[in-house]
Design an enzyme around this catalytic site. Structure first.
Site, mmCIF file in Angstrom:
data_model
loop_
_atom_site.group_PDB
_atom_site.id
_atom_site.type_symbol
_atom_site.label_atom_id
_atom_site.label_comp_id
_atom_site.label_asym_id
_atom_site.label_seq_id
_atom_site.Cartn_x
_atom_site.Cartn_y
_atom_site.Cartn_z
ATOM 1 N N LEU A 1 53.731 45.235 36.413
ATOM 2 C CA LEU A 1 52.385 45.344 35.856
ATOM 3 C C LEU A 1 51.726 46.567 36.467
ATOM 4 C CD1 LEU A 1 51.107 41.634 36.122
ATOM 5 C CD2 LEU A 1 51.977 42.786 34.076
ATOM 6 N N ASP A 2 50.892 47.254 35.696
ATOM 7 C CA ASP A 2 50.116 48.363 36.241
ATOM 8 C C ASP A 2 49.317 47.882 37.449
ATOM 9 O OD1 ASP A 2 51.026 49.934 34.182
ATOM 10 O OD2 ASP A 2 49.161 49.859 33.023
ATOM 11 N N ARG A 3 49.024 48.816 38.337
ATOM 12 C CA ARG A 3 48.269 48.477 39.546
ATOM 13 C C ARG A 3 46.983 47.722 39.224
ATOM 14 N NH1 ARG A 3 45.920 53.481 42.642
ATOM 15 N NH2 ARG A 3 44.762 53.521 40.670
ATOM 16 N N THR B 1 46.185 45.959 36.577
ATOM 17 C CA THR B 1 46.350 44.766 35.730
ATOM 18 C C THR B 1 46.665 43.567 36.611
ATOM 19 O OG1 THR B 1 47.213 46.120 33.923
ATOM 20 C CG2 THR B 1 47.634 43.758 33.811
ATOM 21 N N ARG C 1 47.301 49.709 26.890
ATOM 22 C CA ARG C 1 46.184 50.624 27.124
ATOM 23 C C ARG C 1 46.233 51.798 26.143
ATOM 24 N NH1 ARG C 1 46.768 51.578 33.511
ATOM 25 N NH2 ARG C 1 44.812 52.754 33.220
#
Length: 206
Positions: A50-52, A54, A149
């Site tokens: 997961l993105d930082r 998120t 995104r």
């Protein structure tokens, strides 16, 4: 870190926003979810990321055979992923976003529509809307970097709190990995891993 599921082969945790899934390149990016968890169990491996910024469900495998089986489930698109996002602007109904995505810049990393990009597909459905913002359920059928995104920014509805794609300022990115559903790669049992959303609604004063 809050565990959502634990057995001899799998660990699912609720990743907080602001924490990297794995270490980055700089000395200031060494703290990460996998680094912290491996301090207690060195045989854990990230199955996906997961993105930082998120939050939500993140799956880890214990041992290389478990990693191989879990990675195969993701590669074969046999894992159902559900996200919750709040976006700028009003949307109604449901739809599918299928713009091919490629990296457009490196620092900070930014992705967007490109004719030579990788095929990417996101199914969306409106949950509710108020005062010019909309909350969406999102189901990515592919797993490209920044897919949700970039897809939402591409149609003019960036996620609230997204500084890269132009979302309205907020205390955090309003994107949460709500659930993962799949068959257990060892037992065959159906698993649905769920993380309650921490996102406020509405996120702004009415």
């Amino acid at each position: 870190m809050q565990p959502l599921h634990r057995d001899p082969w799998l660990l699912a945790v609720n990743k907080p926003a602001g924490l990297l899934s794995q270490p980055g390149l700089g000395a200031d990016q060494q703290d990460s979810l996998i680094t912290r968890l491996r301090a207690g169990d060195g045989d854990l491996h990230l199955v996906h990321r997961l993105d930082r910024d998120t939050s939500g469900v993140l799956l880890l495998a214990r041992g290389l055979e478990s990693l191989r089986r879990c990675s195969a489930l993701f590669a074969q698109r046999r894992v159902n992923k559900l996200y919750l996002a709040e976006i700028d602007g009003a949307l109604t109904g449901r739809g599918c976003l299928d713009a091919p995505l490629a990296r457009l810049q490196r620092q900070p990393p930014r992705y967007g529509r490109h004719p030579d990009g990788r095929s990417s597909c996101t199914i969306w459905r409106v949950r509710r809307a108020v005062n010019g913002r909309t909350q969406l359920w999102l189901r990515p059928l592919t797993g490209r970097s920044h897919q949700l995104r970039a897809h939402l920014a591409d149609i003019g509805h960036p996620i609230v709190g997204d500084p890269i794609y132009g979302g309205s300022p907020a205390g955090r990115l309003h994107l949460h990995a709500l659930a993962l559903g799949f068959r257990h790669p060892f037992s065959g049992a159906r698993l649905r891993l769920h993380s309650p959303s921490p996102l406020p609604w509405p996120s702004h004063r009415i």
